[in-house]
Design an enzyme around this catalytic site. Structure first.
Site, PDB file in Angstrom:
ATOM      1  N   SER A  71      50.143  24.307  39.994  1.00 47.51           N
ATOM      2  CA  SER A  71      51.576  24.231  39.756  1.00 47.51           C
ATOM      3  C   SER A  71      52.320  24.160  41.104  1.00 47.51           C
ATOM      4  O   SER A  71      51.929  23.368  41.963  1.00 47.51           O
ATOM      5  CB  SER A  71      51.992  25.442  38.928  1.00 47.51           C
ATOM      6  N   ASP A  90      49.748  18.601  29.564  1.00 50.14           N
ATOM      7  CA  ASP A  90      50.670  19.367  30.407  1.00 50.14           C
ATOM      8  C   ASP A  90      51.961  18.584  30.662  1.00 50.14           C
ATOM      9  O   ASP A  90      51.929  17.506  31.257  1.00 50.14           O
ATOM     10  CB  ASP A  90      49.977  19.673  31.737  1.00 50.14           C
ATOM     11  N   HIS A 136      48.385  23.119  31.296  1.00 43.55           N
ATOM     12  CA  HIS A 136      48.717  23.388  32.705  1.00 43.55           C
ATOM     13  C   HIS A 136      47.547  24.047  33.460  1.00 43.55           C
ATOM     14  O   HIS A 136      47.126  25.151  33.128  1.00 43.55           O
ATOM     15  CB  HIS A 136      49.945  24.298  32.719  1.00 43.55           C
TER      16      HIS A 136
END
Lengths: 497, 497
Positions: free
Chosen positions: A179, A431, A456
């Site tokens: 991320s 995601d 994710h």
């Protein structure tokens, strides 16, 4: 990893009319904290030491020579001084212990790579606070919270590790992150290639800035995730907004809504309803982000395939408003009450003990300006345009700072990054953040791995019996690249001597 | 280019016992200014426009949104919108007009490369002052003077140029710089490879930090330059220090010295004699740095091959102290009185109108910490060790800042830069700064060009009938590389479309 936090905050900006911090954002972050408390500390094979390193508060100015203690975790059970490596997690917007506990991949590959594991906490998160409890006081104290300062911390920490761990000096370091942490891993390789031989940037939306990708791509992918489970599911959600709007017109309607959704605090105004819709939007987003194939506890304790679980309550968009919203309540419960312990749904809960949300709100208001929008056609949300002016005004009211939306592109290159090398960009096709990620190879050494059926940064999580084959293959490929970087490092070291 | 300024200041630190700013340093800088006034503005083929661009005072923090006007010069006589290029001079520690006037190379190659020429002034120099007249007031106002901020200015300016000059958007930019400007050119390519396709880093001592090269290398090369002209010349200088020391013991000796050297201000103390020796050392250094093959006016109006000119007075080291020092005076006159106008030699002149010296002194006290030393054996100077503690204390007394001597290596990689591409490092073999430069190829695209018989960035100066063949060849090779980068840029652009 904690990226959802970012999302919450940004969606908060986008979708509500009030100044930051927004209740949904804060609530979202309190969820993060909640999940932390659910997660046990690493034990057994995840044994590590907690250490601290002195860092300059300001790497880029000399007026102050003040330092602070940056926390990092280190595990060397499988580390070999001879031919080993260092996997360096570039911490993102959360407590590093929580991040460590959700990055089982590094623990799983440590032995194979003879690797020392290091998890570096990002400044202004967890216990790495430049001004202690005053760190979030005002824009003066927040001034040193930037990605550039964080990268400089990482570079200094790597130098420190090499100085203080005999044998580490001549070993290759590989950056790993998910991320925002994945962006930092990629950027660390781009800006400090002398410090890391390569980077695994998992679910890193490095292109979700300015107009590099359409602002609607994110919500479109969220919608696709729901529609793929069942077109009636996304259609139910799409129709629910108007149903809520219709109930919001009268006091009786508000009372009914409050009861039907079992809200802890009843709705009393149309502004409350806006908050309600933001909060529900964020819930759908969140379910898509953490749509893992097994029971997990990343943002919340959740069942396997939580989008599917939620969608089982949303099979009929054609029902009456009351039935539709009662179904929505059931779907929300999948996210908010999997444990069965909640007696009401709290959409206005704010966190006082957690401070991370403040930090990310500041980052979103300065460098990390991610444009979001929805149009209601390509996605299942109410239409919202991206309003930079309003965003900027909100930021100024909250923090006394103005966002610089084009800075990240100037600094990190936007799409023009092909002169760099040795970065793996991995993305799960479920995601929503993959829309701003690198999903096609750029060069032979800037490679993209797209993982089917993955949400994710699933690849960074520990091996699990329910992992789809796709993520197992992705992890193998990631390890293969890393081994290649390690071999290249040692081979060029031998040439020097 | 102006690098000598750096040297003066650093030698000032090294060799004298007093706090900064040191008289020799200030005098050195006043010389720079003097030379500027000697140089006429570009005319005819060097016609350019002066422009300004708004820059954030702090690219790396958001507390202040304050901006300032950065000056740049632009010349587009030979620029072609079709297949052209942009040569971007990364300004260093001086007024950009002076730098422009001493970078004839760019003007000479503009037509061949169909190039727009841009000369960007470095913040805190010339007219690019973040806080106007207050810029040098204290460490608070100086806080934004770093190489990182300067590089960010350059990156922003390049974006601005591409936005505001139709046709420039899809053109390759090549960074060019000399001395500290050469470091900045190389670092711009390393840190912002998406902004510049390559860099010509002329006489850029990127390795003259920490212990990457021995601290004595610089003075050793200065000495070699003098010895190559005549071993008796360097030996005369080596013996002159003791001669001065002997004269400094009595008032009569000080008076004799003051008169023999025709100093504007008589020496009255041993501290004055230390200043005298620093000033003379710096003169020899300077002669070596600008030992050009033709009459030139970079730091001072000087004859061709000024070291040789000076050495003609220093042919006999075995003479008496008085004769030796009278000879030294003649040699000094080559540097200080080539015009024949000086009525005395002014070693304590300070500059009030010039502000650049303050800025470099600040940079040397923060990031740009260059260790210098001499031992009297390998060089012709009095022995001086590099004393970081003392240096740091002096900096703190002057600026309230503490140097961070290892920061530049952390930031820019030290010797570990082989993952970068497309940088030419050129060095003249007469240039004392070549000791800290890259003088061997690192990879196929990080190449070194060593230029025989050349002093400090001779290659960046305009073509001259007295140029040695070596520098002509070097310039051809530089153009060849630049053309290759331009071709590669257009060829990859075509592939995209």
């Amino acid at each position: 990893m904690g990226r959802c936090v970012l999302l919450f905050l940004l969606l908060g900006f986008l979708m509500s009319g009030v100044a930051i911090p927004l209740p949904p954002a804060l609530r979202a972050l309190s969820n993060v904290r909640l999940s932390t408390s659910f997660t046990s500390l690493p034990s057994g094979d995840m044994e590590h030491s907690i250490r601290y390193v002195q860092q300059k508060v300001d790497h880029f100015g000399f007026k102050t020579d003040r330092t602070f203690k940056q926390r990092y975790l280190i595990a060397d059970k499988h580390w070999k001084r001879d031919g080993g490596s260092i996997l360096f997690y570039t911490g993102n917007e959360g407590d590093i212990v929580w991040i460590c506990n959700n990055t089982g991949f590094m623990w799983d590959v440590a032995e194979e790579l003879k690797a020392m594991l290091v998890f570096a906490e990002h400044r202004y998160y967890g216990k790495s606070l430049p001004f202690g409890a005053n760190s979030f006081k005002d824009s003066k104290h927040m001034n040193f919270l930037t990605s550039e300062q964080a990268l400089a911390d990482f570079a200094q920490l790597i130098r420190h590790l090499k100085r203080t761990n005999p044998g580490a000096d001549n070993q290759p370091v590989i950056a790993v992150g998910g991320s925002y942490g994945g962006m930092l891993a990629a950027w660390l390789r781009m800006k400090y290639p002398h410090m890391v031989v390569g980077a695994l940037a998992a679910s890193a939306p490095i292109w979700q800035f300015e107009d590099i990708v359409p602002c609607g791509v994110f919500m479109k992918i969220v919608t696709t995730d729901f529609r793929k489970n069942d077109p009636d599911c996304s259609e139910s959600i799409r129709r629910s907004w108007d149903a809520m709007n219709r109930f919001s017109r009268t006091g009786a309607g508000l009372r009914w809504l409050s009861e039907a959704l079992q809200l802890c605090t009843p709705l009393t105004s149309s502004q409350d309803v806006q908050h309600l819709k933001d909060w529900i939007s964020e819930t759908w987003v969140n379910l898509a982000v953490v749509d893992y194939p097994y029971e997990a506890n990343f943002l919340q304790p959740l069942p396997a395939w939580p989008v599917k679980e939620a969608c089982q309550y949303l099979k009929n968009p054609g029902v009456s408003d009351t039935q539709l919203l009662q179904n929505i309540f059931q779907a929300l419960n999948v996210y908010y009450n999997y444990s069965g312990q909640a007696i009401c749904l709290n959409m206005s809960e704010t966190s006082t003990s957690s401070m991370g949300h403040l930090s990310w709100s500041y980052q979103a208001c300065t460098e990390m300006v991610v444009p979001f929008c929805s149009n209601g056609f390509d996605d299942m949300f109410e239409p919202h345009t991206w309003d930079l002016k309003k965003f900027s005004d909100d930021c100024f009211n909250l923090w006394g700072v103005k966002p610089r939306p084009s800075w990240i592109t100037t600094m990190y290159g936007g799409k023009n990054i092909n002169s760099h090398t040795n970065i793996i960009f991995s993305n799960g096709d479920l995601d929503p953040w993959s829309g701003g990620g690198v999903t096609k190879n750029i060069t032979d050494t800037l490679v993209a791995i797209t993982i089917r059926e993955a949400a994710h940064h699933l690849d960074l999580r520990a091996n699990n019996a329910f992992d789809p084959m796709s993520v197992q293959l992705a992890r193998s490929l990631e390890v293969k690249y890393m081994k290649q970087w390690i071999r290249d490092f040692y081979s060029s070291l031998r040439k020097k001597h």
